[in-house]
Design an enzyme around this catalytic site. Structure first.
Site: not given
Ligand code: FES
Lengths: 131, 401
Positions: B158, B207, B332
């Site tokens: 994916n 689906a 992040c």
């Molecule tokens: S979450 Fe990685 S720098 Fe803010």
């Protein structure tokens, strides 16, 4: 939660889109270089100090929107402060100045605080040697 | 929540996450909410009506993967199909053995179900992938023990889009007399999938990845394969999945399968060409951009790129402000601040995983859309690279080297 940034405040977005004080500095008086142990991002912060007052601050950041916005904000906040006052700037204060950060992004503001500390310590170490 | 502010045409390039339901799908579903609303288990004409509609849909879904109608179990989606396949076979076969073979790049629905089964005393072997995200069938073969009851390897990934050699894996599973399951959520309706050719005993599909509604999927279970049900409390699906049928969604799934079968050839060709245009265009304009996944053995619509020195969430955010929707495997952007396990499995360093973006194209993607991405993304990259402390030193290093 890939959409966490939808919780960013207007202020965060403003600083993300138009960050202040981006770039390197020639012959800075202090350099801070820190890495984020949480997600692995990197921040560099440069300061110029004159008569114990921070006259200029700049940054370079490899990180998320919150990391860029906090870098931008912290460089704004230290300008005109004495070295002692600047050392008191906390990550909470930076986050507050940005109108708050989503909880999972608080660690990015910690990175900004640490970058500032490390730049100031670098300056203090250097000036000690010169004395 | 910040409203996306600027007025412009939005560009959706996250079809691997979900697709919009086709208008014909929506139309087909409509009469099954308040007109033909009967419970398919009821004996009267209302029940009869929906029973028939469900069986027609079942035929269409079966036809798309060259299966028989009675081999299709409708579920609430791909996740349930994966859960049913793994837990259902594990429970049924636990007297024969307790060992399951899977890979390091499976979807969470397989990965976390395996973690769960591990807690229940099953033994799980995760075969690795190479730098393209490819599994070596030899590794699967080597992992087989006399306790192995199931091999579960996804058809295409994916995130990085790599298509696995599942026909070979299916063959060796059959030779070893071990059941073979494949999570084909990303491939069914997009590239040809034939359960007999790949010798799958179980196959999961969903689906909403093929322009059908959300909340419905299917597990193909080869005739004669015993499987323990996860849901008890009714006769539906031959007692293999209890619960009143979600008739509108199932009808929509059937319609989507029918349309997909018609459009598959044309669509995959069209998307492959647009995707290549996108990848080549970016690499031409911007330095230090690399393709994640296999260059040719990949889903027609998947472009997963690594943009060195820039963090993915910052790019995602910048693109979204321009009305362009994509996804990233950056730490992040994940709630646990860990990079995607798939990017780690293909050998990316944490900072490289940080810099990875997935752009996935679909039926509505146009040449103009790609043109706009090629115009906007390089600017965003330049802006963020100018801010990145990694840019200067790394670029110099690379030029020196
Ligand atoms: S979450 Fe990685 S720098 Fe803010």
């Amino acid at each position: 939660m890939p959409n966490i940034w939808h919780q960013y405040s207007e202020k965060v977005m403003e600083h993300f889109e138009n960050p202040h004080n981006v770039g390197e500095m020639e012959n800075p008086d202090g350099i801070g270089h820190v890495g984020n142990p949480m997600c692995g991002d990197i921040m560099e912060l440069y300061i110029r100090v004159k008569d114990n007052i921070i006259t200029e601050a700049k940054f370079k950041t490899f990180g998320c929107g919150a990391a860029i916005a906090t870098s931008s904000m912290v460089t704004e906040m230290v300008k005109g402060e004495t070295v002692e006052e600047a050392l008191k700037i906390s990550n909470q204060a930076v986050a507050e100045a940005l109108g708050g950060l989503p909880p999972v992004k608080m660690h990015c503001s910690v990175l900004a605080e640490e970058a500032l500390r490390s730049a100031i310590n670098d300056y203090l170490n250097k000036s000690k040697k010169e004395d | 929540m910040r409203k996306y502010a600027r007025k412009m045409k939005r560009i959706y390039l996250d079809y691997a996450a979900t697709t919009p339901a086709h208008p014909e799908v929506v139309k087909a579903m409509q009469s099954y909410y308040s007109n033909a609303f009967g419970n398919s288990s009821s004996i009267h004409s209302y029940g009869q009506e929906t029973r028939e509609a469900i069986e027609i849909a079942r035929k269409k879904v079966a036809a798309l993967i060259n299966a028989r109608s009675e081999e299709i179990i409708f579920t609430s989606g791909g996740t349930e199909a994966d859960n049913l396949a793994l837990k259902g076979i594990a429970y049924t076969s636990k007297d024969r053995g307790n060992h399951i073979i899977t890979s390091s790049i499976e979807h969470h629905a397989v990965m976390e179900t395996c973690d769960f089964l591990k807690e229940q005393g099953f033994r799980i072997t995760c075969v690795p992938v190479d730098k393209y995200g490819l599994i070596n069938p030899e590794d699967v073969k080597k992992a087989i023990t006399d306790k192995t009851i199931l091999i579960s390897i996804m058809h295409a990934n994916n995130e990085v889009g790599t298509i696995q050699p599942i026909a070979e894996i299916g063959k060796l599973a059959r030779e070893a007399d071990i059941l073979f399951h494949t999570d084909a959520v990303q491939t069914v309706g997009h590239i040809p999938v034939d359960v007999n050719e790949i010798r799958a005993d179980l196959l999961s599909t969903s689906a909403h990845k093929l322009y059908g509604p959300k909340g419905v999927g299917a597990l193909y279970v080869r005739k004669g394969t015993k499987i323990t049900s996860l849901l008890h409390g009714g006769e539906q699906e031959n007692r293999r999945r209890a619960g009143t049928h979600n008739t509108p969604a199932i009808v929509g799934f059937g319609k989507a399968a029918e349309l997909a079968q018609k459009e598959l050839q044309h669509e995959s060709k069209h998307l492959t060409s647009l995707r290549n245009k996108l990848i080549n265009g970016l690499q031409k304009q911007v330095e230090h951009i690399y393709l994640n996944g296999h260059p040719t053995k990949r889903l027609p619509n998947n472009a997963n790129i690594r943009v060195d020195f820039v963090e993915g969430e910052a790019m995602l955010l910048s693109l979204d402000l321009e009305g362009i929707a994509i996804s990233t495997g950056s730490a992040c952007s994940s709630s646990n601040l860990k990079p995607s396990h798939i990017l780690t499995a293909i050998g990316l360093q944490p900072d490289q995983a940080h810099s990875s973006l997935r752009l996935s194209l679909g039926r509505e993607t146009t040449e103009e859309d790609i043109g706009r991405v090629l115009e906007v993304l390089p600017q965003i990259i330049a802006r963020l690279r100018a801010m990145s402390p990694l840019t200067k030193s790394s670029m110099q290093e690379k030029t020196n080297a």
